[in-house]
Motif scaffolding. Structure first.
Motif, short mmCIF file in Angstrom:
data_model
loop_
_atom_site.label_atom_id
_atom_site.label_comp_id
_atom_site.label_asym_id
_atom_site.label_seq_id
_atom_site.Cartn_x
_atom_site.Cartn_y
_atom_site.Cartn_z
N UNK A 1 -27.32 53.33 26.56
CA UNK A 1 -26.88 52.30 27.20
C UNK A 1 -25.41 52.50 27.17
N UNK A 2 -24.90 53.02 26.24
CA UNK A 2 -23.24 53.22 26.24
C UNK A 2 -22.82 54.36 27.10
N UNK A 3 -23.53 55.29 27.47
CA UNK A 3 -23.22 56.13 28.80
C UNK A 3 -23.55 55.31 30.00
N UNK A 4 -24.56 54.53 30.24
CA UNK A 4 -24.63 54.10 31.28
C UNK A 4 -25.83 52.93 31.34
N UNK A 5 -25.50 51.87 31.99
CA UNK A 5 -26.56 50.79 31.99
C UNK A 5 -27.46 50.87 33.46
N UNK A 6 -28.64 50.27 33.36
CA UNK A 6 -29.26 49.87 34.59
C UNK A 6 -28.79 49.03 35.43
N UNK B 1 -10.61 49.12 22.20
CA UNK B 1 -10.97 48.01 21.61
C UNK B 1 -12.36 48.51 20.63
N UNK B 2 -13.32 49.27 21.11
CA UNK B 2 -14.18 49.92 20.40
C UNK B 2 -14.41 51.21 20.59
N UNK B 3 -14.66 52.03 19.84
CA UNK B 3 -15.03 53.37 19.74
C UNK B 3 -16.37 53.82 20.62
N UNK B 4 -16.57 54.43 21.67
CA UNK B 4 -17.53 54.56 22.29
C UNK B 4 -18.65 55.49 21.67
N UNK B 5 -18.26 56.18 20.77
CA UNK B 5 -19.09 57.14 20.09
C UNK B 5 -19.79 56.59 18.71
N UNK C 1 -15.45 48.72 32.72
CA UNK C 1 -15.92 49.75 33.39
C UNK C 1 -17.34 48.91 33.72
N UNK C 2 -17.59 48.94 35.20
CA UNK C 2 -18.83 48.30 35.63
C UNK C 2 -20.04 48.82 35.12
N UNK C 3 -20.35 50.24 35.09
CA UNK C 3 -21.61 50.70 34.66
C UNK C 3 -21.90 50.54 33.30
N UNK C 4 -20.94 50.25 32.40
CA UNK C 4 -21.40 49.85 30.99
C UNK C 4 -21.99 48.48 30.88
N UNK D 1 -27.68 54.04 21.49
CA UNK D 1 -27.25 52.81 21.93
C UNK D 1 -28.24 51.89 22.91
N UNK D 2 -28.53 50.67 22.28
CA UNK D 2 -29.46 49.94 22.77
C UNK D 2 -28.69 48.89 23.84
N UNK D 3 -29.73 48.37 24.53
CA UNK D 3 -29.34 47.41 25.64
C UNK D 3 -30.08 46.36 25.86
N UNK D 4 -29.83 45.44 26.83
CA UNK D 4 -30.57 44.32 27.25
C UNK D 4 -31.91 44.36 27.50
N UNK D 5 -32.50 45.70 27.85
CA UNK D 5 -33.71 45.72 28.24
C UNK D 5 -34.69 46.77 27.16
#
Length: 371
Positions: free
Chosen positions: A8-13, A148-152, A199-202, A350-354
């Motif tokens: 999810x840190x790369x891109x979200x649905x 603000x936060x490291x992406x890795x 960034x929108x796709x995150x 990286x986890x996400x909403x789904x």
């Protein structure tokens, strides 16, 4: 084939609500938002709503939100735009050694034009010291930019403290919050920032849309010159379709930013990995001061890319780069002084909403099979 998405840190649905918000603009709202007639004004209203939604997430005024084509453009606008506009004040910019390429590359470009860049170190957790930032300040320093936060590794930076330092020295302060927005509360006033990147796709919005918060009074030279769109900061007819998607995503993010579900799932996943692999798996980054969805772990004496290649049905990532068959340690982990035999085995989940608990159990099962 059963598939699990933990990147999810790369891109979200796209969130279903985001798709619903965008759908009418594919058919009924086709006018130019700058037009004064019946076809243009409803589109302009949609743009206003999206800007208000984004501003609500950041606790700022809608007039302080500029829509861009994504996080990279927003970062470029903040850094180059401020530099070009304030050349007479100085040419020195401060950043950290673990910034995203969307920060590092614009700075390298400005260096070729005469800018002086100071890159401060980070500690073993990937955290910047506010004292190191203050020590780096010169009379000719005009801008500080710290993520603000490291992406890795997910480590959260002491942005509020750095912002206080910048304000005390009357230096503009920008933060790339691409990975943070929607995962943790982001209030531009509490953070003491002058500019902030989204960034929108995150954020469960489409790719190709982002935003830059610019505090009232901060002046930037536009990167795209033309008509006076986006309050004169970014020329070009606004992409109302994608802006509506980002606006809705920002509205949803306000509901999810304080949700404990992601943190609980991430902690559950870490416990399962430790039970399965013991001392053969270690955490990279800060144990507590990190994004609630990010788990960067190293499988000791392994190669992260090899692990992921052996489980094609698992979507995760590694910061390592492969050139001519040789795997190189992630620059972020190198700056954190992570030993090579540990850092080479790094994998970012990286986890996400789904994300569901069953997804994590499945991932652990696959990892057990191949390790």
């Amino acid at each position: 084939m059963n598939k699990v998405y933990l990147d999810y840190n790369a891109s979200t649905p796209l969130a279903p609500e985001v798709i619903d918000a965008m759908s009418p603009l594919l058919t009924d709202f086709y006018g130019n938002p700058s037009a004064l007639h019946w076809a243009g004004q409803p589109v302009k209203e949609k743009l206003k709503i999206a800007r208000k939604q984004a501003a609500g997430l950041l606790s700022c005024s809608p007039e302080e939100v500029i829509f861009t084509s994504g996080g990279s453009e927003a970062n470029n606008l903040a850094i180059k735009g401020y530099y070009y506009k304030h050349l007479e004040k100085g040419k020195h910019i401060i950043t950290s050694k673990i910034e995203h390429p969307a920060i590092v590359e614009p700075l390298k470009f400005l260096e070729r034009l005469g800018a002086e860049i100071t890159m401060v170190d980070v500690d073993a957790y990937g955290m910047v010291s506010p004292e190191a930032i203050e020590d780096a300040i010169r009379e000719e320093t005009i801008l500080i930019t710290i993520m603000h936060s490291n992406n890795e590794v997910g480590t959260l930076q002491p942005i509020e403290e750095i912002g206080e330092i910048a304000r005390r020295h009357r230096i503009a302060f920008h933060t790339d919050a691409s990975q943070s927005v929607g995962k943790v509360p982001v209030d531009v006033n509490l953070l003491n920032v002058d500019m902030l990147t989204i960034a929108g796709h995150k954020l469960y919005a489409p790719k190709g849309i982002g935003a830059l918060y610019i505090r009232k009074g901060i002046k930037l030279e536009p990167l795209i010159h033309g008509a006076g769109h986006e309050f004169g900061v970014r020329a070009g007819t606004e992409n109302t379709l994608l802006a509506a998607g980002l606006g809705k995503a920002c509205e949803l993010a306000q509901e999810h930013a304080r949700d404990r579900k992601l943190a609980d799932l991430t902690n559950y996943f870490w416990v399962q990995l430790k039970e399965a692999f013991g001392d053969e798996v270690v955490l990279n980054g800060h144990e507590e001061k990190r994004l609630p969805n990010t788990l960067n772990v190293s499988f000791v004496n392994r190669v992260g890319q090899d692990i992921l290649a052996a489980i094609p049905q698992l979507a995760a990532s590694t910061g390592s780069a492969c050139h001519s068959g040789k795997v190189e340690l992630s620059p972020v982990l190198r700056e954190m002084k992570v030993p090579e035999h540990v850092g080479m085995g790094a994998v970012r989940f990286s986890l996400g909403r789904y994300t569901a608990k069953e997804d994590l159990d499945q991932a652990v099962s696959w990892l057990k099979e191949i390790l």
